[in-house]
Design an enzyme around this catalytic site. Sequence first.
Site, PDB file in Angstrom:
ATOM      1  N   SER A 181       0.822  -1.209   0.000  1.00 13.25           N
ATOM      2  CA  SER A 181       0.000   0.000   0.000  1.00 13.25           C
ATOM      3  C   SER A 181       0.853   1.255   0.000  1.00 13.25           C
ATOM      4  O   SER A 181       1.982   1.270   0.492  1.00 13.25           O
ATOM      5  CB  SER A 181      -0.900   0.003   1.228  1.00 13.25           C
ATOM      6  OG  SER A 181      -0.089   0.113   2.376  1.00 13.25           O
ATOM      7  N   LYS A 182       0.255   2.294  -0.558  1.00  7.81           N
ATOM      8  CA  LYS A 182       0.930   3.588  -0.659  1.00  7.81           C
ATOM      9  C   LYS A 182       1.294   4.128   0.714  1.00  7.81           C
ATOM     10  O   LYS A 182       2.233   4.871   0.862  1.00  7.81           O
ATOM     11  CB  LYS A 182      -0.016   4.589  -1.324  1.00  7.81           C
ATOM     12  CG  LYS A 182      -0.034   4.488  -2.809  1.00  7.81           C
ATOM     13  CD  LYS A 182      -0.786   5.661  -3.385  1.00  7.81           C
ATOM     14  CE  LYS A 182      -1.113   5.337  -4.839  1.00  7.81           C
ATOM     15  NZ  LYS A 182      -2.228   6.032  -5.382  1.00  7.81           N
TER      16      LYS A 182
END
Length: 488
Positions: free
Chosen positions: A257-258
């Site tokens: 995930s970012k």
Amino acid sequence: MRTRFAPSPTGLLHVGGLRTALYAWLLAKKSKGQFLLRIEDTDQERSIPGTIESILRCLQWADIVPDEGVTLERGMIAQKGPHGPYIQSERKELYQEHAHHLLAQGHAYRCFCSKERLESMRKAQEERHQSPMYDRHCIAIPKEEAERRTKDNEPNVLRMKIPDGPAITMDDAIRGTLRFERHTIDDQVLLKSDGFPTYHLAHVVDDHLMQIDLVLRGEEWLSSLPKHILLFQFFGWTPPEYAHVSLLLNKDRTKLSKRQHAVSVEEYIAKGYLPQALLNFLALLGWSSGTTQEIFSLQELIEEFSLDRVQKAGAIFDTEKLDWLQGQWVRKLAPEEFFAYIRPAIEQHLPEALVDPNLPKKLPLIQERITFAHEAPDMLAYFYRVPTVTAELLVNEKQGVTQENLPQLLQIATSVLQDTAPESWTEEHLLKTFRDTAKSHSLKLGQLLWPLRVALTGRAYSPGAVEVTMVLGKETSIKRICSALSPG
Ligand code: GLU
């Protein structure tokens, strides 16, 4: 073997996408085949202008250059090869012809359901804890009626008709034999009401016409595989081999995930990662060579890589490992490559170093010690600028350097330098003298070298004291020790 990478221009190139491209490219190169690049832009609403160029630039940076398909020529999008166009929006009619062929053969039907109807159907299924699936509301509409309504401009889509029959089985090159029961397969939309195909139809048509032997793609497509196999059957074509690569995961095993990592290749480029390091890292993310070797050049990967050593399980993205590989690849750069790598940072933060004829002699000292180009100016700065030396840094209890013995230690170091004749001014000789001197004063070597290094560089981390002394020369070194002895 002909392989392909088929990104959608809906955002920046994801590191997982680069891994997929790398694996496909390696297999094409290994078999002396071709690697194609196709742009899948059939979802017009999600396409973002400029992303094709950015994806291609990232691949070019990584040296994963397509042999066929969409490429960058002097920064402009170009296409080459006998199976073009390779941008799906330029092949719209072709997909329409194929979809209508399926309609005529009874493998597809028109669906007039409104968005609202589909939405409430989906909600009701959700409430019943059923997986979302089209309820075949339109399958029984007589052909003539469907065609009349189409002529009257009533919007509709073409759906594939999943025929009854035995479970569909398929070998995946990474996952082995897979089995799908037909009642779990949805009547997938093939052609949307805007006339654009969905991914499902478009990639089947393209992979067949572009003579692709192996489709390597992310595991998010695994559940759609039986639809694709059926489409190949409907058309009377032999499907290519499929290989679904696992997801990339955060340390806690959630999907990369970012929030926890940079996920776009652009970000890794901006941070100063070398392509060799990122590719080496991505190759090892889900693949193992079966040996203890960890550093692989692209050439070595071409020789060693095979799908049977690619794991099914998700691969954990370990940034520490990536940074370690980055350091290893920085060390491996040839002198001129290393200079080219750090030059922009030097230009910006330490321009005086660029006019120094002795800079090449200093670079090996820092190449051993930095991980990223942006560390280079600071690592070199004390060769050009008098450092600020603080008492806190000079004192180092662990090394046996205290407030009390510091003046004496620096004085001893000064006399070593003072007493070394110009003809003995070599690294080996200096180091030996420091060693002997430490012994004769019952000191540890570090007690002399720590404060010397800090006095010369003002830094806790730098090349070794003797190495720095050699570069600075006797006079400057002694001057810096003196000012460290009497700060201010
Ligand atoms: N356009 C699809 C994606 O970006 C490609 C999947 C495939 O390689 O077939 O996910």
